[in-house]
Design an enzyme around this catalytic site. Structure first.
Site, short mmCIF file in Angstrom:
data_model
loop_
_atom_site.label_atom_id
_atom_site.label_comp_id
_atom_site.label_asym_id
_atom_site.label_seq_id
_atom_site.Cartn_x
_atom_site.Cartn_y
_atom_site.Cartn_z
N ARG A 1 9.62 24.60 4.23
CA ARG A 1 9.42 23.11 4.56
C ARG A 1 10.02 22.17 3.62
O ARG A 1 10.53 21.27 3.86
CB ARG A 1 7.71 22.79 4.63
CG ARG A 1 7.47 21.46 4.97
CD ARG A 1 8.13 21.09 6.44
NE ARG A 1 7.83 19.81 6.85
CZ ARG A 1 8.22 18.98 7.95
NH1 ARG A 1 9.31 19.84 8.62
NH2 ARG A 1 7.78 18.00 8.36
N HIS B 1 18.06 11.62 8.62
CA HIS B 1 17.67 12.11 9.77
C HIS B 1 16.23 11.88 10.43
O HIS B 1 16.09 11.69 11.46
CB HIS B 1 17.68 13.74 9.72
CG HIS B 1 17.64 14.50 10.94
ND1 HIS B 1 18.58 14.45 11.96
CD2 HIS B 1 16.88 15.51 11.34
CE1 HIS B 1 18.28 15.21 13.14
NE2 HIS B 1 17.27 15.86 12.69
N ASP B 2 15.33 11.52 9.58
CA ASP B 2 14.04 11.33 10.07
C ASP B 2 14.03 9.91 10.83
O ASP B 2 13.02 9.43 11.55
CB ASP B 2 13.03 11.07 8.96
CG ASP B 2 12.48 12.60 8.75
OD1 ASP B 2 12.82 13.23 9.46
OD2 ASP B 2 11.45 12.58 7.71
N SER C 1 17.55 15.42 17.69
CA SER C 1 17.78 16.64 16.96
C SER C 1 17.76 18.02 17.82
O SER C 1 18.68 17.82 18.62
CB SER C 1 16.64 16.77 15.75
OG SER C 1 16.81 17.79 14.88
N ASP D 1 22.28 9.81 8.20
CA ASP D 1 22.04 11.33 8.61
C ASP D 1 23.11 12.38 8.30
O ASP D 1 23.98 12.18 8.79
CB ASP D 1 21.57 11.30 10.10
CG ASP D 1 21.13 12.57 10.54
OD1 ASP D 1 20.94 13.48 9.67
OD2 ASP D 1 20.73 12.67 11.83
#
Length: 398
Positions: A224, A359-360, A154, A326
């Protein structure tokens, strides 16, 4: 290979710099500290160093655990350690906390050496390039002139890229995971929504909330929540939560309370939990600084948007990894970088992992992903033990 069952003990370290660090913005920092950790053993010729660059809300605590703390596992502990893909039995791994962070390196929560007051909103804007320059100064202090590899996911991947552009002679390999050569307009938009949530919180006080004894927790929670939505794929969200209601929800025959205020769906509960947890440990000014650094990164900008021209400066070998679901840093962005490197006849490997996690995924234990990284670092390790003359004949040296 069997992974060592005994946890690796991590030891936080810090290095003080009195000299002025000139930043891209024209501002500067002096009397600053960089927090870092090291894992493994530095070999005799200092050739086995791997620098790990962290993403938005991570830190220098990359792997291992702290001897005096429970639940203190490093954020990439599944990747780095004895017998793991980045094997600390072979590599000397360094994690550095970026300037402007809230995890040990000098940032908005620290005291300005000229005023004696907490920086707050007066902390200067920092860029990916500024972070790389600071990391290079720390390596200089440690007597490390070249990296076997620089690794990041990232935002960390952007730093790895920047290393190959700013210090091409100091990097033999760059491993860039779930990253991009710049942010899309959509990504910048998500960052701006998160920033607005913070700066419009009544407790923000123009970034000088420390002086008021408050924290803009509401803004941090929303920031968040927005960010977390973008880190997960739609498939994962549906699989984990779907349209499930919380057990506590009761009401009509439909199961709904028909309320605009209550938390009814499991996904709502999950996002609020993530937001609450984040707001208790992360600094609001740090969030603003780091998302701006993400927005600004664009090495092709000075080349009229021509990424191939920008990458002509590189000398390293590359591994790029992306994940099919992602959508924040899509595989198409990695393929852009691969093409630009191929245009320059660079040695580049690319893996596109069909993983459902969004993405994680770069933080998780997908076996295919881990094996790709393991194989690549095994190749780097082999180079370290290959006699130079043989390496030159076989093409096995960086």
């Amino acid at each position: 290979m069997t992974v060592n069952a005994k946890p690796m003990i991590a030891t936080p370290q810090a290095m003080q710099f009195a000299d002025v660090l000139h930043l891209q913005s024209g501002a500067s920092l002096r009397d600053y500290t960089l927090a870092y950790e090291t894992y493994g053993t530095l070999n005799a010729d200092r050739s086995n160093v791997v620098l790990v660059c962290h993403a938005l809300n991570a830190s220098h605590h990359v792997a291992g655990v702290y001897a005096d703390q429970t639940n203190s596992e490093g954020w990439w502990d599944n990747m780095i350690g004895p017998g793991k893909p980045v094997d600390t039995d072979h590599f000397f791994v360094i994690g550095v906390n970026n300037l402007g962070s809230c995890f040990g390196s000098t940032g908005p929560m620290h005291t300005h050496p000229d005023t004696g007051r907490v920086y707050g909103a007066d902390f200067p804007v920092v860029t990916v390039e500024d972070w790389v320059n600071a990391q290079a100064l720390l390596l200089d202090r440690l007597g490390i002139t070249q990296l076997a590899a620089v690794l990041g996911g990232s935002l960390g991947g952007m730093q790895a890229l920047s290393w190959t552009l700013q210090y091409p002679d100091r990097v033999r390999h760059a491993v860039v995971v779930a990253s991009a050569p710049n942010l899309t307009a959509e990504n910048i938009a998500f960052n701006e929504v998160a920033r607005r949530a913070i700066v419009t919180d009544p407790d923000f006080h123009g970034g000088h909330f420390y002086q008021h004894g408050v924290v803009p927790q509401r803004g941090l929670r929303i920031a968040r929540m927005v960010g977390h939505i973008t880190y997960l794929s739609d498939d994962v969200m549906n699989e984990k939560f779907g349209r499930e209601l919380r057990d506590a929800v009761v009401g009509s025959a439909t199961g709904y309370k028909y309320s605009t205020q209550d938390v009814e769906f499991q996904i709502e509960s999950y996002l609020r939990y993530q937001g609450d947890k984040f707001s208790e440990y992360f600094d609001a000014n740090t969030y603003l600084l780091i998302t701006r650094a993400l927005d600004y990164f664009d090495p092709a900008r000075t080349y009229g948007g021509n990424l191939s021209a920008a990458f002509a400066r590189t000398a390293a070998k590359f591994l790029l990894v992306s994940f099919t679901t992602d959508w924040r840093f899509s595989p198409a962005r990695s393929r852009e970088m691969v093409q630009a490197l191929v245009d320059n006849q660079r040695d580049v490997s690319y893996a596109e992992i069909d993983a459902p996690h969004g993405h994680d995924a770069f933080l998780l234990d997908d076996a295919r992903y881990m094996n790709v990284v393991r194989s690549y670092f095994a190749r780097i390790s082999d180079e370290l033990t290959t006699p130079p003359a043989l390496a030159a004949r076989t093409g096995g040296a960086a």
